[in-house]
Write a protein that holds these residues in place. Structure first.
Motif, short mmCIF file in Angstrom:
data_model
loop_
_atom_site.label_atom_id
_atom_site.label_comp_id
_atom_site.label_asym_id
_atom_site.label_seq_id
_atom_site.Cartn_x
_atom_site.Cartn_y
_atom_site.Cartn_z
N ALA A 61 0.80 -1.38 0.00
CA ALA A 61 -0.01 0.04 0.08
C ALA A 61 0.84 1.25 -0.12
CB ALA A 61 -0.82 0.12 1.28
N PRO A 62 0.83 2.13 -0.94
CA PRO A 62 1.44 3.51 -1.12
C PRO A 62 1.16 4.32 -0.07
CG PRO A 62 0.10 3.27 -2.98
CD PRO A 62 -0.28 1.77 -2.06
N ASP A 63 2.02 5.05 0.36
CA ASP A 63 1.88 6.39 1.23
C ASP A 63 1.30 7.51 0.51
OD1 ASP A 63 2.81 5.01 3.41
OD2 ASP A 63 4.74 5.45 3.04
N GLN A 64 1.62 7.66 -0.79
CA GLN A 64 1.00 8.66 -1.60
C GLN A 64 0.53 7.99 -2.92
OE1 GLN A 64 3.37 12.38 -1.81
NE2 GLN A 64 3.25 12.18 -3.71
N VAL A 65 -0.48 8.46 -3.58
CA VAL A 65 -1.18 8.23 -4.79
C VAL A 65 -1.31 9.27 -5.45
CG1 VAL A 65 -1.82 5.92 -3.96
CG2 VAL A 65 -3.34 7.97 -3.72
N TYR A 97 -11.92 1.03 4.51
CA TYR A 97 -12.48 2.41 4.58
C TYR A 97 -11.40 3.52 4.29
CZ TYR A 97 -15.96 -0.03 7.32
OH TYR A 97 -17.38 -0.74 7.85
N LEU A 98 -11.99 4.46 3.83
CA LEU A 98 -11.24 5.70 3.79
C LEU A 98 -12.02 6.63 4.73
CD1 LEU A 98 -9.10 7.69 2.56
CD2 LEU A 98 -10.75 8.46 0.97
N ASN A 99 -11.15 7.08 6.04
CA ASN A 99 -11.82 7.70 6.90
C ASN A 99 -13.03 6.87 7.48
OD1 ASN A 99 -9.91 9.85 6.97
ND2 ASN A 99 -11.13 10.65 5.21
N THR A 100 -14.31 7.48 7.48
CA THR A 100 -15.31 6.44 7.83
C THR A 100 -16.33 6.00 6.88
OG1 THR A 100 -16.77 8.46 7.98
CG2 THR A 100 -15.67 7.86 10.05
N GLY A 126 -7.17 12.26 0.13
CA GLY A 126 -6.40 11.39 1.10
C GLY A 126 -7.25 11.49 2.26
N GLY A 127 -6.53 10.92 3.25
CA GLY A 127 -7.11 10.55 4.68
C GLY A 127 -6.57 9.54 5.34
N MET A 128 -7.41 8.79 6.21
CA MET A 128 -6.87 7.68 6.93
C MET A 128 -7.44 6.59 6.13
SD MET A 128 -4.98 7.09 9.45
CE MET A 128 -4.72 8.58 10.17
N LEU A 129 -6.42 5.60 5.82
CA LEU A 129 -7.06 4.27 5.20
C LEU A 129 -7.16 3.14 6.40
CD1 LEU A 129 -7.52 3.61 2.24
CD2 LEU A 129 -5.20 2.52 2.07
N ARG A 130 -8.31 2.73 6.40
CA ARG A 130 -8.47 1.69 7.76
C ARG A 130 -8.92 0.29 7.21
NH1 ARG A 130 -13.59 3.74 9.77
NH2 ARG A 130 -13.44 2.40 11.20
N ARG A 145 -3.56 3.41 8.61
CA ARG A 145 -2.63 4.34 7.98
C ARG A 145 -2.95 5.51 7.18
NH1 ARG A 145 0.91 0.66 4.03
NH2 ARG A 145 2.25 2.60 3.86
N LYS A 146 -2.18 6.65 7.38
CA LYS A 146 -2.30 7.84 6.40
C LYS A 146 -1.98 7.66 4.96
CE LYS A 146 -1.42 12.83 6.70
NZ LYS A 146 -2.79 13.26 6.67
N ILE A 147 -2.94 8.07 4.12
CA ILE A 147 -2.53 8.03 2.69
C ILE A 147 -2.75 9.64 2.14
CG2 ILE A 147 -4.72 7.18 1.97
CD1 ILE A 147 -3.10 5.79 -0.16
N THR A 148 -2.06 10.19 1.43
CA THR A 148 -2.00 11.25 0.88
C THR A 148 -2.15 11.12 -0.77
OG1 THR A 148 -0.27 12.06 2.20
CG2 THR A 148 -0.59 13.32 0.28
N VAL A 149 -3.16 12.11 -1.25
CA VAL A 149 -3.63 12.04 -2.64
C VAL A 149 -2.92 13.36 -3.38
CG1 VAL A 149 -5.36 11.96 -4.14
CG2 VAL A 149 -5.58 10.65 -2.29
#
Length: 151
Positions: A61-65, A97-100, A126-130, A145-149
Motif C-alpha cells: 500500500a503506497p503512502d502517496q497516490v 475504509y477511507l476515514n469513515t 487523502g485521509g486515513m485508510l482503515r 495508515r495515512k494516505i496522501t492524494v
C-alpha cells in the motif's frame, strides 16, 4: 361502485393481519430481543489495540497516490503471524475504509480462504485508510495508515 379487485385486496389485507396471530397461537407475542442485546460490549466495539493474531496488517500500500489512479492495497489478518482459517475459527470479512466511508469488503469462507485480500482502488482525496477484519470469536479489529492524494 367498488371494483372487484378492491374486495380481493381487502381479503388479502385481513389475511396478512391475521396470519401473525395464527402463527403464534392466537395471542400477540412480544418481539424477540434484538441481536445487539445478545452481545457483550467487547463484541460491539472495534478493537484498535495490537493483537498478534487478529490485528490487520497492510502489506502493499503506497503512502502517496495520484488522484483517480488505480492502485493496490493488500491487507492480511495477523500482524504477528497468520490468523487461522478453520471452520470453528476464521475471519468473516476484511473491509477497507477511507476515514469513515467503507470503500470495499470481501467475505471469506473458512478453510478455503486465506485471510489476505488485495483491493484495487482509486481515491479522490487523502485521509486515513482503515482495514477492519472480523473473526468469528471476537469483535472486529482495525489498523490504519495515512494516505496522501496528489493532483
Amino acid at each position: 361502485m367498488r371494483s372487484p379487485s378492491a374486495g380481493r385486496i381487502g381479503i388479502f389485507v385481513a389475511m396478512a393481519l391475521a396470519l401473525p396471530l395464527f402463527l403464534v397461537g392466537g395471542s400477540v407475542q412480544p418481539a424477540p430481543a434484538g441481536q445487539e442485546e445478545e452481545f457483550t460490549p467487547e463484541y460491539k466495539q472495534v478493537r484498535s489495540s495490537f493483537d498478534a493474531k487478529h490485528t490487520p496488517k497492510f502489506g502493499a500500500a503506497p503512502d502517496q497516490v495520484t488522484r483517480g489512479q488505480w492502485f493496490d492495497v493488500t491487507v492480511s489478518v495477523g500482524a504477528g503471524g497468520d490468523h487461522p482459517s478453520l471452520t470453528e475459527h476464521h475471519v468473516r470479512y476484511i473491509a477497507l475504509y477511507l476515514n469513515t466511508a467503507e470503500i470495499a469488503r470481501v467475505y471469506l469462507h473458512p478453510v478455503h480462504s486465506f485471510p489476505r485480500v488485495t483491493f484495487t482502488i482509486a481515491l479522490d482525496e487523502g485521509g486515513m485508510l482503515r482495514a477492519v477484519a472480523e473473526p468469528t470469536h471476537s469483535a472486529a479489529w482495525e489498523a490504519s495508515r495515512k494516505i496522501t492524494v496528489v493532483p
